[in-house]
Design an enzyme around this catalytic site. Structure first.
Site, PDB file in Angstrom:
ATOM      1  CG  ASP A 112      -1.698  -1.395   1.385  1.00 53.07           C
ATOM      2  OD1 ASP A 112      -1.525  -2.199   0.926  1.00 53.07           O
ATOM      3  OD2 ASP A 112      -2.924  -1.180   2.082  1.00 53.07           O
ATOM      4  CG  HIS A 125      -3.264   3.852   1.702  1.00 51.97           C
ATOM      5  ND1 HIS A 125      -4.775   3.907   1.327  1.00 51.97           N
ATOM      6  CD2 HIS A 125      -3.286   2.594   2.519  1.00 51.97           C
ATOM      7  CE1 HIS A 125      -5.314   2.694   1.824  1.00 51.97           C
ATOM      8  NE2 HIS A 125      -4.564   2.044   2.271  1.00 51.97           N
ATOM      9  CG  ASP A 156      -5.288  -0.332  -0.354  1.00 53.30           C
ATOM     10  OD1 ASP A 156      -6.380  -0.754  -1.159  1.00 53.30           O
ATOM     11  OD2 ASP A 156      -5.588  -0.403   0.642  1.00 53.30           O
ATOM     12  CG  ASP A 208      -9.343   6.054  -0.937  1.00 53.48           C
ATOM     13  OD1 ASP A 208      -9.941   7.330  -1.205  1.00 53.48           O
ATOM     14  OD2 ASP A 208     -10.145   5.005  -1.039  1.00 53.48           O
ATOM     15  NE  ARG A 209      -7.437   4.901   6.059  1.00 59.77           N
ATOM     16  CZ  ARG A 209      -8.323   4.844   6.919  1.00 59.77           C
ATOM     17  NH1 ARG A 209      -8.068   6.335   7.398  1.00 59.77           N
ATOM     18  NH2 ARG A 209      -9.249   4.405   7.300  1.00 59.77           N
ATOM     19  CG  ASN A 234      -9.174  -2.603   0.777  1.00 65.32           C
ATOM     20  OD1 ASN A 234      -8.320  -2.876   0.578  1.00 65.32           O
ATOM     21  ND2 ASN A 234     -10.060  -1.870   1.807  1.00 65.32           N
ATOM     22  CG  HIS A 235      -8.703   1.870   0.293  1.00 66.82           C
ATOM     23  ND1 HIS A 235      -9.371   3.066   0.650  1.00 66.82           N
ATOM     24  CD2 HIS A 235      -8.373   0.950   1.342  1.00 66.82           C
ATOM     25  CE1 HIS A 235      -9.649   2.958   1.986  1.00 66.82           C
ATOM     26  NE2 HIS A 235      -8.938   1.854   2.413  1.00 66.82           N
ATOM     27  CG  HIS A 273      -4.939  -5.186  -1.766  1.00 66.94           C
ATOM     28  ND1 HIS A 273      -3.937  -4.368  -1.294  1.00 66.94           N
ATOM     29  CD2 HIS A 273      -5.890  -4.902  -0.747  1.00 66.94           C
ATOM     30  CE1 HIS A 273      -4.255  -3.573  -0.599  1.00 66.94           C
ATOM     31  NE2 HIS A 273      -5.518  -3.814  -0.045  1.00 66.94           N
ATOM     32  NE  ARG A 302      -8.558  -5.708   6.510  1.00 66.15           N
ATOM     33  CZ  ARG A 302      -7.797  -4.844   6.584  1.00 66.15           C
ATOM     34  NH1 ARG A 302      -8.002  -3.500   6.452  1.00 66.15           N
ATOM     35  NH2 ARG A 302      -6.596  -5.035   6.618  1.00 66.15           N
ATOM     36  CG  HIS A 333      -5.948  -5.656   3.157  1.00 62.05           C
ATOM     37  ND1 HIS A 333      -6.720  -4.642   2.836  1.00 62.05           N
ATOM     38  CD2 HIS A 333      -6.760  -6.957   3.670  1.00 62.05           C
ATOM     39  CE1 HIS A 333      -7.969  -4.901   3.054  1.00 62.05           C
ATOM     40  NE2 HIS A 333      -7.938  -5.970   3.692  1.00 62.05           N
TER      41      HIS A 333
END
Length: 498
Positions: free
Chosen positions: A242, A244, A271, A274-275, A303-304, A352, A400, A427
Site C-alpha cells: 500500500d 495510500h 491501495d 485514499d487517506r 480494496n481502496h 492485495h 474488518r 492490506h
C-alpha cells in the site's frame, strides 16, 4: 468461592490494565492497547468501558468488524452508555454503512440531548444518508450505463498536445524525466526533483492527464484477472504494498530502489489512493510509468480502488478538487480494469488481501473472475481484496467486517494445490513495514511509512531475484512532505473521527 478481597483485587488489576492500555493508545500503539484491553476484559468482562475502548483501538487499525462487535457488547452491558453507540456508529461510518450509523448517532443524541458534539455528528450523518438516498433515486441501472472512457478518443488528444503543455503535471514529469534519464542526460536525483517540483505545482493539463488515464485503461483491459510474470535469470523484481496517496514516500522508493524500467520492474499491490492527500500524484505517476513501459510497471487492485472507498476516504474529493467530476468517473472505470492477482515465475502468488473461504481454489478460478465491476460483498473477488491472515488454524470472521481471516493451514493447502512457494499480500499496516507469518509461507508488505502521519511504522518493499526468488526485504522510514494533512479531501463526517 472468591472473597470480596480477591474480587476487589481483580477489579483493581483490571483498572491498571485499562490505564496502561490508554497510555498505549495515546502513543498510537493500537495493537498493544488492544492486548491490554483484552486482558482487562478477561478480568472484568462486565465493564462496558473496556469494550468501548477496545472498539476505538480496533477502529484505529481499520478493524471495523471487530470494533462493531466490541461496541455492541458494550451496549449490551449498559444500554445507556453513549460511547458504545458512538463507537459503533463511527465504525459503521468508516464502512460506508450510513443508515446503520445514523441509528446509533440518533441514540447518542437521545442519551445526551445537550451534547453539541453528538448533535454535530448526527447532522453530518443525516446529510450523508440524504445524499445516499438521492444518489440511489437518480442512479442509472448498471446495464444501462454508458462508459465515459469510450466516449473519449485519447489518440486525437495526443495529436493536439504541444511540448509546452507537457511540463506542468507530475505524470508528464515522470515520463519526460525518465526518458531523459534513459538517455543518460540526468541523474536519478534530478529526475526525482523534477517529479517533486511538478507535484508541488500541481497544475494539471486536463487533456494530458485524461490521455494517461485512458491509455492505462486500454492497457489494463487486455490483461487477465490473474497475470503471470516472468523474471529472467539474474534479473530482479520488486513488490511494493500500500502507498495510500503518500507521493513523497513513493518518490523515496524510486530513489532507494531505482526508477521502473525493463531491467527494474515493479508490482504495486493495490491501495494506491485514499487517506493520503497526494493520491492523484501517486496514481498519475504509476499510470504514466505503465503507459511508458508496460513491462516495467504491474498494478493490482486493492480494496481502496473502488467507488465506495474513494467516496469516503478522500480520493473522490481530491480528484474533484484538482481535476473534475469527469475524472471521478474515469478513475472508477479504470480501477475496475485492474488485475486482481499476479504469479511471479510460477512460484510467488501476490494479492492485495488474501485467500478464500473454501479450499480447492485454483489459479484458473482466479483467472476466470469477471473483475470489470465494483467489488461484491462476498465471493472470490471480495476475498482477494479484503481477507487477512490469522495465527489460528482454520478460518474465522473478518476483523474488518468484510472477507474473512485465514490460518496457516489454509495458506499451506492453497500453495500445495497450486504448486506455489509463497503468498505475498499487503492490506495491513505493520510496525516494521512487513511481517512474515504462516511458517514463512506468507509475507505482508506495506509501503506507506508513518501511515496517515501518525502510526510511526516503517515502510517496506520486497526484491526477488531469479531463479531462486527468495524474498529480500528492504525497509525505509517516512520522508517529509508539504503541509497537507492526510484525509484533507475525505468526507467531512469521517474527518471528524480522524
Amino acid at each position: 468461592m472468591p472473597t470480596m478481597e480477591s474480587e476487589s483485587s481483580t477489579v483493581s488489576r483490571a483498572e491498571e490494565l485499562k490505564s496502561s492500555a490508554n497510555e498505549a493508545f495515546k502513543a498510537h500503539k493500537y495493537s498493544q492497547a488492544i492486548d491490554l484491553y483484552s486482558q482487562a476484559i478477561e478480568l472484568n468482562e462486565q465493564n462496558a468501558v473496556y469494550w468501548a475502548n477496545r472498539a476505538f483501538a480496533h477502529t484505529k487499525l481499520e478493524e471495523y468488524g471487530s470494533a462493531i462487535h466490541d461496541a455492541t457488547k458494550a451496549i449490551e452491558i449498559d444500554p445507556k452508555y453513549s460511547k458504545g453507540y458512538y463507537r459503533r456508529g463511527a465504525a459503521y461510518l468508516a464502512m460506508g454503512k450510513f443508515k446503520e450509523a445514523l441509528k446509533d448517532f440518533q441514540q447518542v443524541k437521545r442519551i445526551c440531548p445537550n451534547d453539541p458534539d453528538a448533535a454535530k455528528k448526527l447532522k453530518e450523518c443525516e446529510k450523508a444518508v440524504m445524499k445516499l438516498k438521492f444518489e440511489e433515486a437518480i442512479s442509472v441501472p448498471v446495464a444501462e450505463r454508458r462508459s465515459i472512457a469510450d466516449s473519449i478518443d485519447y489518440r486525437s488528444i495526443v495529436a493536439r498536445m504541444t511540448t509546452s503543455s507537457m511540463l506542468v503535471t507530475a505524470a508528464v514529469a515522470v515520463v519526460l524525466a525518465a526518458a531523459l534519464m534513459a538517455a543518460k542526460f540526468m541523474s536519478i536525483g534530478a529526475v526525482l526533483a523534477i517529479m517533486a517540483l511538478a507535484a508541488s505545482i500541481m497544475v494539471i493539463v486536463f487533456p494530458l492527464a485524461r490521455t494517461i488515464v485512458l491509455q492505462t485503461r486500454e492497457l489494463l483491459r487486455t490483461l487477465p484477472s490473474l497475470v503471470d510474470i516472468t523474471v529472467p535469470n539474474g534479473k530482479q523484481f520488486t513488490v511494493c504494498g500500500d502507498v495510500h496517496g503518500q507521493f513523497y514516500d513513493l518518490l523515496n522508493i524510486f530513489e532507494l530502489n531505482g526508477l521502473p524500467s525493463d531491467d527494474n520492474p515493479y508490482l504495486f499491490n493495490g491501495d494506491f489512493v485514499d487517506r493520503g492527500s497526494f493520491s492523484l500524484e501517486v496514481i498519475l505517476t504509476l499510470f504514466a510509468f505503465k503507459c511508458m513501459c508496460p513491462s516495467a510497471m504491474y498494478l493490482a487492485r486493492g480494496n481502496h480502488e473502488s467507488r465506495s472507498m474513494n467516496k469516503i476516504y478522500g480520493f473522490e474529493g481530491e480528484v474533484r478538487s484538482k481535476l473534475s467530476e469527469t475524472f471521478v468517473e474515469l478513475f472508477a472505470e479504470v480501477f475496475c480494469c485492474l488485475p486482481l492477482a499476479h504469479v511471479i515465475n510460477q512460484k510467488v502468488f501476490v494479492v492485495h488481501g488474501g485467500l478464500f473461504s473454501v479450499d480447492g481454489v485454483k489459479l484458473s478460478d482466479i483467472r476466470a473472475i469477471d473483475r470489470f465491476c465494483e467489488p461484491p460483498e462476498e465471493g472470490l473477488m471480495c476475498e482477494v481484496l479484503w481477507s487477512d491472515p490469522q495465527s489460528n488454524l482454520g478460518r474465522g470472521p473478518s476483523k474488518r467486517g468484510v472477507g474473512l481471516s485465514f490460518g496457516p493451514d489454509v495458506t499451506k493447502r492453497f500453495l500445495q494445490d497450486n504448486n506455489l512457494d509463497l503468498v505475498v499480500r499487503s492490506h495491513e499496516v505493520k510496525d516494521e513495514g512487513y511481517e512474515i507469518e504462516h511458517d514463512g509461507k506468507l509475507i505482508t508488505v506495506f509501503s506507506a511509512p508513518n501511515y496517515c502521519d501518525q502510526m510511526g511504522n516503517k515502510g517496506a518493499l520486497i526484491r526477488f531475484e531469479a531463479p531462486e526468488m527468495k524474498p529480500n526485504i528492504v525497509t525505509f522510514p517516512a520522508v517529509s512532505h508539504p503541509d497537507v494533512k492526510p484525509m484533507a479531501y475525505a468526507n467531512n463526517f469521517l474527518r471528524m473521527f480522524s
